[in-house]
Design a protein around this motif. Structure first.
Motif, short mmCIF file in Angstrom:
data_model
loop_
_atom_site.label_atom_id
_atom_site.label_comp_id
_atom_site.label_asym_id
_atom_site.label_seq_id
_atom_site.Cartn_x
_atom_site.Cartn_y
_atom_site.Cartn_z
N ASP A 67 0.82 -1.21 0.00
CA ASP A 67 0.00 0.00 0.00
C ASP A 67 0.86 1.26 0.00
OD1 ASP A 67 0.67 -1.01 2.64
OD2 ASP A 67 -0.44 0.71 3.43
N SER A 119 0.99 -0.91 -4.77
CA SER A 119 -0.33 -0.43 -5.21
C SER A 119 -0.20 0.96 -5.83
CB SER A 119 -1.30 -0.41 -4.02
OG SER A 119 -1.37 -1.68 -3.42
N ARG A 121 -1.67 1.94 -8.83
CA ARG A 121 -2.82 2.32 -9.65
C ARG A 121 -2.39 2.80 -11.04
NH1 ARG A 121 -3.88 4.08 -4.47
NH2 ARG A 121 -5.71 3.16 -3.49
#
Length: 220
Positions: A67, A119, A121
């Motif tokens: 994350d 992460s 994106r």
């Protein structure tokens, strides 16, 4: 009592040892291992950006999850053309003004790239550091996933000794470039939206960024 440090440590102030260290670090990175290197901000822990297993090892060494994705350091301006979908004019302007230096740019990465930085994106954070040892290593290895050389929750390392104390044997090679000076983080600018967005103000001020890209910067 902690175990003594046994990983290879190279003093980059000595020209011969610097070349030995760079060769060892390049071999380690190409082999999927982690290295600690000096940068112009703080010491970094890095690996081959295209080796997903190595990136996961990096996150594990720092005791953090995907994350909090890892940024990528490059050794030249032109490297980014093969890493991102497109390079907007604002990015070109910031690169010309501040690279190599303390500005990180968030851009949409090329969908064909086989990497896993966490992460993200579909984005990647890129920077070209102003440090001769870092640049030599990057030009030998190629793009490297690099994060500050510390475990989660602890201050970034400004000396190689501080990095060793936190990361110990999880790193294959340590490059000692001397004290990094004041541990100032890079300024992060997100260029994936309609206008540049300041994610973090660091070594380069928001006002300096606006001088280059105009007053439309988003500081929210």
């Amino acid at each position: 009592m902690s175990a003594p440090h046994t990983q290879p440590l190279f003093d980059c102030s000595d020209p011969v040892e610097r070349q030995r260290g760079l060769a060892a670090a390049a071999r380690a990175a190409r082999g999927g291992d982690l290295v600690v290197l000096p940068t112009d901000t703080v010491y970094g822990i890095g690996c081959d950006a295209f080796n997903g297993t190595a990136v996961r090892s990096l996150l594990s060494a720092k005791r953090r999850g995907p994350d909090m994705p890892v940024g990528v350091l490059v050794g030249s301006w032109t490297t980014i053309d093969g890493l991102v979908t497109s390079v907007p004019q604002s990015a070109r302007a910031l690169i010309e003004a501040f690279w190599p230096g303390e500005v990180s740019l968030v851009l949409e990465h090329a969908p064909s790239l086989a990497w896993d930085l966490g992460s993200t994106r579909g984005t990647v954070m890129l920077r070209m550091p102003l440090h001769p040892v870092a640049l030599e290593l990057l030009r030998e290895v190629g793009p490297m996933a690099v994060s500050s050389a510390n475990t989660s929750g602890n201050p970034p390392a400004s000396t190689v000794s501080e990095a060793i104390a936190q990361l110990t044997s999880s790193v294959r090679v340590y490059l000692d470039g001397g004290p990094s000076g004041d541990p100032v983080a890079s300024t992060i600018v997100d260029l994936t939206g309609a206008r540049p967005r300041l994610l973090r103000e660091g070594g380069v001020t928001a006002a300096q960024i606006e001088e280059v890209v105009g007053s439309g910067i988003d500081r929210s």
